[in-house]
Write a protein that holds these residues in place. Sequence first.
Motif, PDB file in Angstrom:
ATOM      1  N   LEU A  17       0.832  -1.206   0.000  1.00 32.48           N
ATOM      2  CA  LEU A  17       0.000   0.000   0.000  1.00 32.48           C
ATOM      3  C   LEU A  17       0.867   1.256   0.000  1.00 32.48           C
ATOM      4  N   LEU A  18       1.928   1.234   0.761  1.00 31.54           N
ATOM      5  CA  LEU A  18       2.852   2.364   0.810  1.00 31.54           C
ATOM      6  C   LEU A  18       3.431   2.655  -0.577  1.00 31.54           C
ATOM      7  N   ILE A  19       3.903   1.626  -1.238  1.00 37.92           N
ATOM      8  CA  ILE A  19       4.475   1.779  -2.581  1.00 37.92           C
ATOM      9  C   ILE A  19       3.381   2.137  -3.587  1.00 37.92           C
ATOM     10  N   TRP A  20       2.214   1.513  -3.448  1.00 45.15           N
ATOM     11  CA  TRP A  20       1.122   1.760  -4.394  1.00 45.15           C
ATOM     12  C   TRP A  20       0.652   3.210  -4.356  1.00 45.15           C
ATOM     13  N   VAL A  21       0.564   3.784  -3.169  1.00 45.00           N
ATOM     14  CA  VAL A  21       0.142   5.180  -3.044  1.00 45.00           C
ATOM     15  C   VAL A  21       1.127   6.089  -3.780  1.00 45.00           C
ATOM     16  N   ILE A  22       2.414   5.827  -3.615  1.00 44.99           N
ATOM     17  CA  ILE A  22       3.432   6.631  -4.298  1.00 44.99           C
ATOM     18  C   ILE A  22       3.325   6.452  -5.809  1.00 44.99           C
ATOM     19  N   TRP A  24       0.719   5.329  -7.650  1.00 42.75           N
ATOM     20  CA  TRP A  24      -0.552   5.791  -8.186  1.00 42.75           C
ATOM     21  C   TRP A  24      -0.590   7.320  -8.304  1.00 42.75           C
ATOM     22  N   HIS A  25      -0.345   7.999  -7.175  1.00 43.38           N
ATOM     23  CA  HIS A  25      -0.499   9.451  -7.151  1.00 43.38           C
ATOM     24  C   HIS A  25       0.715  10.199  -7.676  1.00 43.38           C
ATOM     25  N   GLY A  26       1.837   9.510  -7.793  1.00 44.97           N
ATOM     26  CA  GLY A  26       3.040  10.176  -8.268  1.00 44.97           C
ATOM     27  C   GLY A  26       3.418   9.863  -9.696  1.00 44.97           C
ATOM     28  N   VAL A  27       3.103   8.644 -10.174  1.00 45.01           N
ATOM     29  CA  VAL A  27       3.589   8.224 -11.483  1.00 45.01           C
ATOM     30  C   VAL A  27       2.462   7.802 -12.424  1.00 45.01           C
ATOM     31  N   ILE A  28       1.651   6.835 -12.008  1.00 42.82           N
ATOM     32  CA  ILE A  28       0.663   6.221 -12.906  1.00 42.82           C
ATOM     33  C   ILE A  28      -0.451   7.181 -13.300  1.00 42.82           C
ATOM     34  N   SER A  29      -1.055   7.832 -12.323  1.00 45.03           N
ATOM     35  CA  SER A  29      -2.211   8.687 -12.617  1.00 45.03           C
ATOM     36  C   SER A  29      -2.239   9.892 -11.679  1.00 45.03           C
ATOM     37  N   GLN A  33      -5.515  18.429 -11.401  1.00 43.14           N
ATOM     38  CA  GLN A  33      -5.548  19.791 -10.864  1.00 43.14           C
ATOM     39  C   GLN A  33      -4.677  19.998  -9.634  1.00 43.14           C
ATOM     40  N   LEU A  34      -4.255  18.932  -9.003  1.00 47.85           N
ATOM     41  CA  LEU A  34      -3.469  19.051  -7.776  1.00 47.85           C
ATOM     42  C   LEU A  34      -2.058  18.533  -8.011  1.00 47.85           C
ATOM     43  N   SER A  35      -1.103  19.108  -7.305  1.00 48.26           N
ATOM     44  CA  SER A  35       0.291  18.697  -7.500  1.00 48.26           C
ATOM     45  C   SER A  35       0.540  17.314  -6.890  1.00 48.26           C
ATOM     46  N   VAL A  36       1.531  16.649  -7.415  1.00 45.29           N
ATOM     47  CA  VAL A  36       1.928  15.331  -6.906  1.00 45.29           C
ATOM     48  C   VAL A  36       2.332  15.447  -5.439  1.00 45.29           C
ATOM     49  N   THR A  37       3.067  16.481  -5.107  1.00 42.97           N
ATOM     50  CA  THR A  37       3.508  16.687  -3.718  1.00 42.97           C
ATOM     51  C   THR A  37       2.313  16.792  -2.782  1.00 42.97           C
ATOM     52  N   PHE A  38       1.325  17.571  -3.169  1.00 35.58           N
ATOM     53  CA  PHE A  38       0.130  17.732  -2.338  1.00 35.58           C
ATOM     54  C   PHE A  38      -0.567  16.393  -2.131  1.00 35.58           C
ATOM     55  N   MET A  39      -0.734  15.639  -3.203  1.00 37.66           N
ATOM     56  CA  MET A  39      -1.417  14.347  -3.105  1.00 37.66           C
ATOM     57  C   MET A  39      -0.645  13.383  -2.195  1.00 37.66           C
TER      58      MET A  39
END
Length: 125
Positions: A17-22, A24-29, A33-39
């Motif tokens: 889950l830790l890796i998936w969150v990174i 998903w929100h950082g690379v895949i999709s 409207q929101l920055s990767v850092t914020f997500m």
Amino acid sequence: MTTKLARLLALIGYFGLLIWVILWHGVISPHPQLSVTFMLVIWLPWLLIPVKGMLSGNPYTHAWAVYMLMPYFLHGGVLVWSDEGERWLAVVELILATTMFIGNMYYAKLRGRELGLSIRKKKKA
């Protein structure tokens, strides 16, 4: 289920889950409207709170860490229902959160029994 298997499931779900969150929100999709850092600031810190206890095998940490999974269950469930484009991403999130949930619950129960930490039944008066 054995204590070792429960711990393995808990750690696979947790680190997955830790890796998936990174991913998903950082690379895949990334959110349009929101920055990767914020997500990542929104989704990642909660998973970092129990890292020490999860790595050390503390049954108490495994027990309370399941409460932190609720946002991931809700997020995944809502997206599975409502967003066809990210449905498969949400299914992976749900599988990892469920794996961690089951592993944590069984590990806390079994390891707690091994250590004599189980809750005793109330004696009848």
